[in-house]
Enzyme design. Structure first.
Site, PDB file in Angstrom:
ATOM      1  NE  ARG A  19      38.023  35.432  41.608  1.00 40.86           N
ATOM      2  CZ  ARG A  19      37.277  36.231  40.856  1.00 40.86           C
ATOM      3  NH1 ARG A  19      36.177  36.774  41.345  1.00 40.86           N
ATOM      4  NH2 ARG A  19      37.628  36.499  39.619  1.00 40.86           N
ATOM      5  CE  LYS A  56      40.633  29.564  32.033  1.00 36.86           C
ATOM      6  NZ  LYS A  56      40.021  30.893  32.159  1.00 36.86           N
TER       7      LYS A  56
HETATM    8  N1  BES Z   1      43.532  32.419  34.901  1.00 39.56           N
HETATM    9  C1  BES Z   1      42.315  33.083  34.593  1.00 39.56           C
HETATM   10  C2  BES Z   1      42.513  34.543  34.192  1.00 39.56           C
HETATM   11  C3  BES Z   1      43.288  34.823  32.933  1.00 39.56           C
HETATM   12  C4  BES Z   1      42.638  35.072  31.756  1.00 39.56           C
HETATM   13  C5  BES Z   1      44.673  34.875  32.948  1.00 39.56           C
HETATM   14  C6  BES Z   1      43.357  35.342  30.614  1.00 39.56           C
HETATM   15  C7  BES Z   1      45.392  35.135  31.805  1.00 39.56           C
HETATM   16  C8  BES Z   1      44.742  35.384  30.637  1.00 39.56           C
HETATM   17  C9  BES Z   1      41.390  33.050  35.805  1.00 39.56           C
HETATM   18  O1  BES Z   1      41.492  31.932  36.603  1.00 39.56           O
HETATM   19  C10 BES Z   1      39.992  33.095  35.281  1.00 39.56           C
HETATM   20  O2  BES Z   1      39.605  32.152  34.646  1.00 39.56           O
HETATM   21  N2  BES Z   1      39.272  34.173  35.579  1.00 39.56           N
HETATM   22  C11 BES Z   1      37.933  34.334  35.152  1.00 39.56           C
HETATM   23  C12 BES Z   1      37.110  34.790  36.336  1.00 39.56           C
HETATM   24  C13 BES Z   1      35.632  34.824  36.059  1.00 39.56           C
HETATM   25  C14 BES Z   1      35.099  33.415  35.958  1.00 39.56           C
HETATM   26  C15 BES Z   1      34.962  35.578  37.165  1.00 39.56           C
HETATM   27  C16 BES Z   1      37.893  35.371  34.053  1.00 39.56           C
HETATM   28  O3  BES Z   1      38.592  36.363  34.159  1.00 39.56           O
HETATM   29  O4  BES Z   1      37.192  35.147  33.069  1.00 39.56           O
HETATM   30 MN    MN Z   2      40.250  30.358  35.938  1.00 36.39          MN
END
Ligand code: BES
Ligand code: MN
Ligand code: ZN
Length: 503
Positions: free
Chosen positions: A356, A282
């Site tokens: 997921r 990230k």
């Molecule tokens: N934990 C994150 C989602 C999230 C984002 C929670 C902001 C709380 C606040 C999750 O694991 C994630 O990184 N999701 C990605 C998925 C994508 C790579 C398909 C996302 O939502 O960007």
């Molecule tokens: Mn994630």
């Protein structure tokens, strides 16, 4: 905070602050607020006439009583418009007023049974809302604060007394307080876990928290380590955890409040103790909030604790797959293929879509245990946060009764829920070249794509998926919310389960 219910007259309370209320637009208050106003020689009415006190929601005006009532401080809290009144107004009012009292160093507080007067709500519900709002609104996470760079009030509110003139309402009010305390404490347990930094709460420590809460509630808690997880075939959970120096765990809490019943509800929670994104790392900005990526796990653990504490006549099994998502030489790479517990293969396109993956294995386990309905709770997608923002939690459900019950439980808890659609057409976006499914679909409809991924593992189970990515954290103190973890949807889950329990 000790919360008690007494019969009496609030003008005679020796508490360091007393809280009374006012509806918007009222110029001469009646009831207990009227009695305090009279004792203050019309001081409250005078401030209303001046326009300083309006009775708006969120308003909390502190007046020094200078010996005219027994308490040195009177806080007039706004109830907002009469036609918009609900139990949630009481929760928010208590949170706001107690923080105001604490800022004034009033460590003992007395209040009236808000809502049971002119609004005419039942005493038990009002008292429950008061206790929930008080405990949740006064919550602070001070564990690592010994002497902050900006000095902070260290005193806590020690005692809250609810004073009611009608002695016939006392028993119901006491019952309400007891129930409200359990619900609020559960939400605060969730907050304690979610606010904890990632270095202090690896998967093994989250498991220890679950064990401690299970012990407190007298229920069974089993924790599987990485060897046992591997042996069970949970390759998706292992695949997420292999990059971290702190190995995964799988937590199982079992509550049997209705032993003769074969049915058991499954509460599943995403337990990513820190989500760096893994190899698909990230961006730096805001990454610290990913210490809260185990909020779903914290909510199901705490809800199970509360359901057991309340001795609900129903069966619940709580399942938490927990891992830390880190980049390293041993981490899963984009393109890798993992095998879930049900034998299905998953191509990992993006290691940041890890929630997921771990939930897929938890859902397989839940199906093997015949849990129904299966409800998973997760900070799953940024897409859900963008779609709904911080005021409502999105969810998906395979059937309308389950959806209606979740909506009702959310409304009763003051945690707004909003149903999203499962869309068959989007399965195509999850087709992989090499495996049975891939872990990401197109960017558009991201929250639904994630839900469709989970549905592939839920198969024909009665199932709901709660994506709380947008509601797990509060930006500022407001009503019963305090900056940091919200504790959502802990109370919704408890109320949902209580709603299905035998009476
Ligand atoms: N934990 C994150 C989602 C999230 C984002 C929670 C902001 C709380 C606040 C999750 O694991 C994630 O990184 N999701 C990605 C998925 C994508 C790579 C398909 C996302 O939502 O960007
Ligand atoms: Mn994630
Ligand atoms: Zn995540």
């Amino acid at each position: 905070m000790r919360i008690t219910v007494e019969s009496g007259d609030i003008t005679r309370s020796p508490a360091k602050a007393i809280i009374v209320n006012l509806f918007q637009g009222v110029t001469h208050p009646g009831g207990a607020t009227g009695a305090v106003d009279a004792a203050l020689d019309g001081g409250i009415s005078a401030l209303i006439a001046d326009g300083e006190i309006k009775g708006k929601r969120g308003e909390a005006t502190l007046i020094y009583s200078l010996g005219k009532v027994a308490s040195p401080r009177v806080i007039v809290a706004g109830l907002g418009k009469q036609e918009e009144f609900s139990l949630n107004v009481i929760r928010d009012l208590m949170g706001t007023a107690l923080r105001r009292a604490r800022a004034a160093k009033a460590t003992t507080v007395a209040t009236i049974l808000h809502g049971a007067g002119i609004a005419g709500l039942d005493a038990a519900s009002c008292a429950q809302a008061i206790a929930e709002g008080a405990v949740m609104g006064a919550y602070r996470f001070r564990k690592y604060k010994d002497g902050s760079i900006i000095a902070e009030e260290a005193d806590e509110i020690e005692a809250l007394t609810i004073i009611e003139t009608d002695g016939r309402k006392l028993e119901a009010a006491r019952r309400g307080v007891a129930r409200g305390e359990v619900l609020a404490q559960a939400a605060c347990h969730t907050r304690d876990m979610a606010n904890e930094p990632g270095n202090a709460l690896p998967p093994s420590a989250l498991a220890e928290r679950a064990k401690a809460l299970a012990k407190d509630a007298g229920i069974d808690c089993e924790v599987l380590d990485d060897k046992q997880i591997t042996k069970l075939g949970m390759g998706a959970l292992m695949g997420v955890g292999v990059g971290s120096a702190s190995p995964p765990r799988f937590i199982i809490m079992r509550y049997r409040g209705d032993p003769s019943n074969k049915k058991t509800i499954g509460l599943l929670g995403k337990g990513i103790t820190f989500d760096s994104g893994g190899i698909s790392i990230k961006p730096a900005a805001g990454m610290e909030s990913m210490k809260g990526d185990m909020s779903g796990a914290a909510a199901v653990i705490s809800a199970t604790w509360a359901i057991a504490k309340l001795k609900a006549k129903i069966n619940v099994t709580c399942l938490v797959p927990t891992a830390e998502n880190m980049p390293s030489g041993s981490a899963t790479r984009p393109g890798d293929v993992l095998r879930a517990m049900n034998g299905k293969t998953i191509e990992v396109i993006n290691t940041d879509a890890e929630g997921r993956l771990i939930l897929a294995d938890a859902i397989c386990y839940a199906r093997q245990e015949n849990l129904s309905p299966i409800i998973d709770v997760a900070t799953l997608t940024g897409a859900m946060m963008i779609a709904l923002g911080p005021a409502a939690t999105g969810f998906f459900a395979t059937d309308d009764t389950l959806a209606a019950d979740l909506l009702a439980a959310g409304a009763a808890s003051g945690e707004k829920m909003w149903r999203f659609p499962l869309i068959d057409d989007y399965k195509e976006g999850l087709r992989s070249n090499v495996a049975d499914i891939k872990n990401t679909g197109p960017r558009n409809g991201g929250a639904i794509n994630a839900a469709e991924f989970l549905r592939f593992f839920a198969e024909d189970s009665q199932w709901a998926h709660i994506d709380m990515a947008g509601t797990d954290e509060a930006e500022k103190d407001k009503g019963l919310w305090v900056k940091g973890s919200t504790g959502i949807p802990t109370r919704t889950l408890i109320n949902f389960v209580l709603g299905r329990a035998k009476r």
